[in-house]
Design a protein around this motif. Structure first.
Motif, PDB file in Angstrom:
ATOM      1  N   GLU A   1       2.421   2.060  -3.471  1.00 21.22           N
ATOM      2  CA  GLU A   1       1.328   2.081  -4.667  1.00 21.22           C
ATOM      3  C   GLU A   1       0.804   4.163  -4.254  1.00 21.22           C
ATOM      4  N   LYS A   2       1.107   4.067  -2.611  1.00 25.94           N
ATOM      5  CA  LYS A   2       0.793   5.647  -2.687  1.00 25.94           C
ATOM      6  C   LYS A   2       1.738   6.378  -3.375  1.00 25.94           C
ATOM      7  N   LYS A   3       3.079   5.152  -2.801  1.00 20.67           N
ATOM      8  CA  LYS A   3       4.311   6.445  -3.357  1.00 20.67           C
ATOM      9  C   LYS A   3       4.202   7.235  -5.054  1.00 20.67           C
TER      10      LYS A   3
ATOM     11  N   LYS B   1       1.631   6.935  -6.922  1.00 21.11           N
ATOM     12  CA  LYS B   1       0.876   8.160  -7.233  1.00 21.11           C
ATOM     13  C   LYS B   1       1.230   9.257  -6.897  1.00 21.11           C
ATOM     14  N   ALA B   2       2.320   9.359  -5.884  1.00 23.61           N
ATOM     15  CA  ALA B   2       2.768  10.767  -5.547  1.00 23.61           C
ATOM     16  C   ALA B   2       3.695  11.279  -6.399  1.00 23.61           C
TER      17      ALA B   2
ATOM     18  N   LYS C   1       1.117  -1.421  -0.181  1.00 24.83           N
ATOM     19  CA  LYS C   1      -0.472  -0.138  -0.025  1.00 24.83           C
ATOM     20  C   LYS C   1       1.119   0.841   0.349  1.00 24.83           C
ATOM     21  N   LEU C   2       1.945   1.214   0.367  1.00 22.99           N
ATOM     22  CA  LEU C   2       2.567   2.105   0.712  1.00 22.99           C
ATOM     23  C   LEU C   2       3.447   2.562  -0.714  1.00 22.99           C
TER      24      LEU C   2
END
Length: 346
Positions: free
Chosen positions: A221-223, A225-226, A218-219
């Protein structure tokens, strides 16, 4: 299923059971690549000749045993097989023992055993014999270049071969400082048993999964997207963990654990009964609000007078709350006016 890791036979007495060895587990580790911090390029590893420093391809690599310093005996795969052909091709059963007599610390890696060609009947015979006898078979097998101790266990319709550690590989627990009863009280033990009973359920392996791996993904994927694909998170200054106290109220902790599970434990039953009795008891009727009834019966003029009186009281209270003026200021001003009038009269 994937290609067999090993093919041979199970042997005990005159019984010969052709079998194939297959992996029973698979790894789901995070596939992380080592990168160069300066430009984020992947890091590679090379097999190289330590004398010349040149890279060596797989077709030029052989195995060797160093019998003296710097002197090797080359051993090919065929040499290793011919050293003991029977050991490399059979799972040789040595004894049948109670499953409970083998400690968990001895079990290492499980493998599935599937029947080989023409081995269905004898395979099923061994499986049912193990199940009816309530035993496991202790055997030896050579996989690649190492002989393993192993246990054959009847599981469902199959036989699982679990490699075992040798006794010499198990550390003696006497090396550790393990506590005895440590002064555990009957009350603490009773509460702990209540918690175990409260948390007991049927074994469901699908209910458990690697939550840490999911959190890391999840981390990631978050990175992504950012747009932080090349951002390095530096270590943060974390406060030191508080030192644990040697004095622990186990009963209180067990009570909290039982309460968090949403069920009343042995100590919570009395409180639950008291709460039920309190709910069941008849409640006294609430007194009527006289002021509210009176205000409804008042005339508009009366309500207006009451409002003015209330406003006056609030104003008086506000004045009383204000700090008093300095007493020296007014006399000085009064004195100045008196002297001025006297000069005019003169």
């Amino acid at each position: 299923m994937a290609r067999a890791l090993w093919k041979g036979a199970i042997s005990f007495g005159l019984v010969h059971i052709p079998v194939e060895l297959h992996k029973a587990v698979e790894s789901h580790d995070l596939d992380l690549t080592m990168l160069d911090k300066r430009d984020f390029s992947p890091i590679g590893f090379k097999r190289y000749n330590k004398a010349s420093g040149k890279e060596v391809t797989w077709d030029h690599i052989v195995k060797g045993y160093e019998h003296t310093d710097g002197e090797y005996v080359v051993l090919s795969d065929e040499d290793l097989r011919l050293a003991n052909p029977k050991a490399t091709q059979t799972i040789d059963i040595l004894a049948f023992v109670d499953a409970e007599s083998v400690p968990l610390t001895f079990y290492e890696t499980p493998y599935y055993l599937a029947p080989g060609r023409g081995g269905d009947k004898v395979y099923a015979l061994l499986r049912e014999t193990l199940r009816k006898a309530g035993r496991i078979a202790v055997a030896t097998v050579v996989i690649r270049t190492r002989q393993h101790l192993c246990a054959l266990v009847a599981v469902g319709d199959g036989i699982v071969m679990n490699t075992l550690r040798y006794a010499s590989e198990i550390r003696n627990p006497e090396e550790l400082k393990l506590p005895g009863d440590a002064g555990i009280t009957d009350k603490e033990l009773k509460m702990a048993l209540s918690l175990v009973e409260d948390m007991s359920e049927e074994w469901n392996p699908l209910a458990y999964h690697d939550t840490y791996r999911e959190d890391v993904l999840k981390l990631v994927e978050k990175k992504v997207k950012a747009g932080q694909t090349h951002t390095i998170t530096e270590p943060s200054d974390e406060a030191p963990a508080p030192k644990a106290s040697n004095v622990v109220d186990l009963v209180a902790l067990l009570k909290q654990s039982l309460g968090s599970r949403g069920r009343a434990g042995a100590a919570g039953d009395e409180e639950a009964r008291e709460a039920e009795e309190e709910e069941a008891a008849p409640r006294a009727p609430r007194p009527r609000r006289a002021a509210a009834g009176a205000s409804k019966s008042r005339s508009p003029a009366t309500r207006s007078t009451a409002t003015e009186t209330s406003t006056t009281k609030r104003a008086s209270s506000a004045k009383a709350a204000k700090p008093a003026a300095k007493p020296a200021a007014k006399p000085a001003a009064s004195g100045a006016k008196t002297s001025t009038s006297r000069r005019k009269a003169a």
